[in-house]
Design an enzyme around this catalytic site. Structure first.
Site, PDB file in Angstrom:
ATOM      1  CG  ASP A   1     -18.106  15.180 -17.271  1.00 45.95           C
ATOM      2  OD1 ASP A   1     -17.645  14.468 -16.357  1.00 45.95           O
ATOM      3  OD2 ASP A   1     -19.147  15.841 -17.144  1.00 45.95           O
TER       4      ASP A   1
ATOM      5  CE1 TYR B   1     -23.011  13.729 -12.631  1.00 43.81           C
ATOM      6  CE2 TYR B   1     -23.612  16.014 -13.054  1.00 43.81           C
ATOM      7  CZ  TYR B   1     -22.651  15.028 -12.949  1.00 43.81           C
ATOM      8  OH  TYR B   1     -21.324  15.331 -13.169  1.00 43.81           O
TER       9      TYR B   1
ATOM     10  CG  HIS C   1     -12.679  15.295 -15.690  1.00 37.87           C
ATOM     11  ND1 HIS C   1     -13.334  14.162 -16.133  1.00 37.87           N
ATOM     12  CD2 HIS C   1     -13.626  16.263 -15.626  1.00 37.87           C
ATOM     13  CE1 HIS C   1     -14.609  14.429 -16.311  1.00 37.87           C
ATOM     14  NE2 HIS C   1     -14.820  15.696 -16.014  1.00 37.87           N
TER      15      HIS C   1
END
Length: 404
Positions: A191, A330, A382
């Site tokens: 990630d 982000y 994940h």
């Protein structure tokens, strides 16, 4: 003692490495439970699946367990058994776990979590990687582990100015390893942890000899262009490549809402800083396969993660008030997340089938010209280190065995 109080007690020299300990107050935990019980619930979704988002039944089960059974003190006890530190780098406090193996010739490794993860995501791999002989592995595969909290996440400082993107974080990680005295080491991430780890590889600090990723950035430009244009898949894709295409097409169509909001308007997310149930629902709505696993767990299933695992992590975000500060990563990053970055260091890739997309060998080989390990696992998603710590540890050992 709160985080702020701990830091005010610390020394002033910026290069100091200070011991760290955290204990939530009883008032903080009482307030959390009060807020959970006072949640104003919406009506049930009007469909029989998760196409409208995180389902009411799942969140009600989560909230009931969180308010009445989850034990944050047990998490604190586990963390207290692990050496933790804080050091100021580039004007920001960086929190990290630092666990040295009892095997003196262990290979140092810095491991980076992602969102919505934390250092809690890596706790299950500490034993297998630092003490392999106690877990059925060879002493020659031991690691010294450095596991930092990303800026704005967990116990690390919250940036008060812009600029803390994966590139700047990678520079901080290189300084952290230098400051710890490691002149030869490897790095691992998935990630955002992969984004930082790849930038660290591109920075090529003295001593970094290889990386491992469980969420590689491998999408070829032509594939990305076709996905962005909503075109049909190219006709020449093999079975692995077509599987990856289908996963990516689904994710871009149905799974990007959380990333788009945090990438464009992170400061708007006041609701998840004020409501623990709102925060939990936001964190659960990350990728479809992880959500499906979590929903099964709160329905009584036993696989990969437990209810306590999930709530340990959400509670850390709540107590540190990092819902918004973590979201800003982000906004900060301008990198094409899944595009190859030109990493030439030796690289290991582990493909877990329930990841956002399972990278095909052909794409990984093109993205990482110095690919020293590639393996497709039969289970895991994940949060690989958290869900499948034994498999994850085996993959890391296999990747770096040739670099020792």
């Amino acid at each position: 003692m709160t985080i702020a109080e701990h830091r005010s007690d610390a020394g002033s020299a910026s290069a100091d490495i200070r011991p760290f300990h955290y204990t939530a107050t009883d008032d903080e935990l009482d307030d959390l439970r009060r807020r959970i019980r006072a949640t104003r619930w919406p009506e049930r979704e009007t469909v029989d699946d998760s196409s409208q988002g995180v389902q009411l039944e799942v969140v009600r089960a989560l909230a009931d367990y969180w308010a009445d059974q989850h034990d944050w003190r047990a998490v604190e006890s586990r963390l207290a058994d692990i050496p933790q530190f804080v050091t100021e780098i580039d004007g920001l406090d960086i929190h990290f776990l630092h666990i040295r193996s009892r095997h003196d010739d262990a290979l140092p490794m810095i491991v980076t979590h992602g969102w919505p993860g934390s250092v809690i995501e890596q706790l299950k791999i500490v034993g297998p990687l630092t003490d392999p002989t106690a877990h059925g592995a060879d002493a020659a595969d031991a690691f010294h582990l450095v596991i930092p909290s990303l800026p704005g996440h967990g116990f690390s400082g919250k940036p008060e100015t812009t600029g803390w993107d994966p590139i700047r974080i990678a520079r901080a990680w290189a300084e952290l390893m230098r400051r710890l005295g490691y002149d030869r080491y490897v790095a691992q991430g998935g990630d955002w942890g992969n984004a930082v780890t790849e930038q660290l590889a591109l920075l090529a600090p003295p001593g970094l000899v290889g990386i491992h990723t469980n969420m590689p950035a491998t999408i070829p430009p032509a594939i990305q262009e076709a996905l962005d244009a909503h075109e049909p898949p190219p006709a020449d894709l093999d079975a692995e490549e077509r599987g990856a295409w289908d996963q990516l097409a689904f994710f871009y169509a149905h799974g990007l809402a959380y990333a788009q909001e945090m990438g464009n308007r992170p400061q708007t997310l006041y609701g998840i800083a004020d409501s623990p149930v709102g925060l939990a629902a936001w964190m659960l709505d990350h990728d479809a396969r992880s959500y499906d696993l979590i929903a099964r767990v709160f329905a009584g299933g036993t696989e990969g993660l437990t209810r306590d695992d999930i709530l340990d992590n959400v509670t850390l975000y709540w107590l540190t008030n990092t819902a918004v500060s973590s979201a800003r990563l982000y906004w900060e990053s301008k990198l094409a997340f899944f595009a190859p970055k030109g990493v030439t260091l030796p690289t290991g890739v582990s493909v877990f089938p329930d990841e956002i997309y399972a990278a095909p060998r052909s794409w990984a080989t093109a993205a990482y010209p110095n690919l020293i390990h590639f393996n497709r696992l039969d289970r895991g998603g994940h949060f690989a280190a958290w869900e499948q710590p034994e498999l994850f540890s085996q993959e890391v050992r296999a990747t770096f065995r040739s670099l020792r």
